[in-house]
Design a protein around this motif. Structure first.
Motif, PDB file in Angstrom:
ATOM      1  N   ARG A  69      -6.104   3.031  -1.807  1.00  0.00           N
ATOM      2  CA  ARG A  69      -4.849   2.394  -2.100  1.00  0.00           C
ATOM      3  C   ARG A  69      -5.196   0.966  -1.371  1.00  0.00           C
ATOM      4  O   ARG A  69      -4.624  -0.235  -2.075  1.00  0.00           O
ATOM      5  CB  ARG A  69      -3.388   2.758  -1.472  1.00  0.00           C
ATOM      6  CG  ARG A  69      -2.952   3.698  -2.295  1.00  0.00           C
ATOM      7  CD  ARG A  69      -1.695   4.568  -1.975  1.00  0.00           C
ATOM      8  NE  ARG A  69      -2.021   5.588  -1.108  1.00  0.00           N
ATOM      9  CZ  ARG A  69      -1.276   5.656   0.109  1.00  0.00           C
ATOM     10  NH1 ARG A  69      -0.283   4.746   0.551  1.00  0.00           N
ATOM     11  NH2 ARG A  69      -1.568   6.850   0.965  1.00  0.00           N
ATOM     12  N   MET A  83       2.133   2.370  -3.407  1.00  0.00           N
ATOM     13  CA  MET A  83       1.091   2.798  -4.419  1.00  0.00           C
ATOM     14  C   MET A  83       0.668   4.348  -4.123  1.00  0.00           C
ATOM     15  O   MET A  83      -0.138   4.612  -4.399  1.00  0.00           O
ATOM     16  CB  MET A  83       0.079   1.911  -4.391  1.00  0.00           C
ATOM     17  CG  MET A  83       0.454   0.572  -5.046  1.00  0.00           C
ATOM     18  SD  MET A  83      -1.160  -0.427  -5.137  1.00  0.00           S
ATOM     19  CE  MET A  83      -1.676  -0.686  -3.337  1.00  0.00           C
ATOM     20  N   GLN A  84       1.533   4.982  -3.353  1.00  0.00           N
ATOM     21  CA  GLN A  84       1.109   6.452  -2.762  1.00  0.00           C
ATOM     22  C   GLN A  84       0.706   7.376  -3.875  1.00  0.00           C
ATOM     23  O   GLN A  84      -0.240   7.847  -3.860  1.00  0.00           O
ATOM     24  CB  GLN A  84       2.324   6.957  -1.905  1.00  0.00           C
ATOM     25  CG  GLN A  84       1.809   8.143  -1.211  1.00  0.00           C
ATOM     26  CD  GLN A  84       2.833   8.811  -0.305  1.00  0.00           C
ATOM     27  OE1 GLN A  84       4.022   8.086  -0.047  1.00  0.00           O
ATOM     28  NE2 GLN A  84       2.723   9.909   0.279  1.00  0.00           N
ATOM     29  N   VAL A 114       0.819  -1.056   0.121  1.00  0.00           N
ATOM     30  CA  VAL A 114       0.066  -0.045   0.020  1.00  0.00           C
ATOM     31  C   VAL A 114       0.801   1.269   0.226  1.00  0.00           C
ATOM     32  O   VAL A 114       0.717   2.319  -0.744  1.00  0.00           O
ATOM     33  CB  VAL A 114      -1.180   0.074   1.247  1.00  0.00           C
ATOM     34  CG1 VAL A 114      -1.450   1.355   1.329  1.00  0.00           C
ATOM     35  CG2 VAL A 114      -1.896  -0.965   0.904  1.00  0.00           C
TER      36      VAL A 114
END
Length: 264
Positions: A210, A201-202, A198
């Motif tokens: 996310r 995937m910023q 997670v």
């Protein structure tokens, strides 16, 4: 004749759970002290309580009735706390459905855990001689471990997957109901791997989105993994699939763990 209704019910439940997750998170996040991490931990602790209840209540029909009772207050609270509907053209344009991107890395991790939990019940029964109660305790320990992931050392993500493979080797060596204890640290390592994915995937959006990407893409991978490992179980036997599962964790540890720290 029971297979089709059961599959339809599970599909409906899973679909409803997925489409309600993101709106529920965004409804709770504005509240004082609410964070995505706290919501996730609360979800894991709730899953642990549900698995303990599942282990105690038998047969399945009694479990379904208790689950229905637990669902009712959640549905009512969601209706009561829903914001008023704004029917203006501007509001409609600002509330267009949000597309959730697909992540191949999250799907790959879904393959790992989907294949593991697809064969785990049968492996416990056939190889370990464990009972239904033991399986419920195993799931509860796994969920408890996921809620305590912040207490484990901050390892590199490659080591997380390698450590999970080592725990599966330990479970095979035990070969009885003591494997329940193994899934407490395994749950913590699995949650740490989720957090790493997670975080990587910023650029794709806020934390709630996310986590939704992880859930949906991981669900696709879980379907592939469960069907694939189920087929291998039929062809090769249940005693062979756990070594294969360990090998799958080791094979994917480097490509999946190494990429988890870089933007997609």
């Amino acid at each position: 004749w029971l297979v089709a209704p059961v599959l339809l019910a599970v599909l409906l439940f899973a679909f409803s759970q997925e489409i309600s997750q993101l709106p529920l998170q965004r409804q709770l996040l504005p509240k004082a002290g609410a964070t995505v991490e706290r919501l996730r931990i609360g979800n894991e602790l709730g899953a642990m309580a549900g698995n303990l209840l599942e282990a105690v209540i038998f047969p399945a029909m009694a479990q379904f009735s208790s689950a229905l009772v637990l669902l009712l207050p959640l549905g009512l609270s969601s209706l009561q706390s829903a914001p008023p509907l704004d029917t203006t053209a501007e509001a409609r344009s600002n509330h267009t459905p949000e597309l959730v991107p697909f992540s191949r890395r999250c799907a790959l991790q879904g393959v790992l855990f989907g294949s593991l939990f697809a064969v785990l019940p049968l492996w416990l029964r056939e190889v370990c001689g464990a009972s239904y109660f033991d399986f419920g305790l195993l799931l509860a320990g796994y969920c408890l471990g996921r809620s305590l992931n912040g207490l484990i050392p901050s390892w590199g993500n490659v080591l997380n997957y390698a450590a999970m493979a080592a725990l599966l080797v330990l479970a095979e060596a035990l070969g009885d109901s003591r494997v329940v204890a193994v899934f407490l640290p395994l749950g913590a390592l699995a949650a740490a791997s989720d957090v790493a994915l997670v975080a990587s995937m910023q650029p794709l959006g806020d934390a709630a989105l996310r986590w939704e990407i992880l859930l949906r893409s991981g669900g696709v991978g879980g379907l592939i993994g469960s069907l694939g490992m189920g087929l291998l179980s039929q062809l090769l036997g249940i005693s062979v699939v756990m070594p294969l599962q360990v090998g799958l964790f080791l094979v994917l540890a480097w490509p999946l763990g190494r990429c988890a720290w870089t933007p997609p």
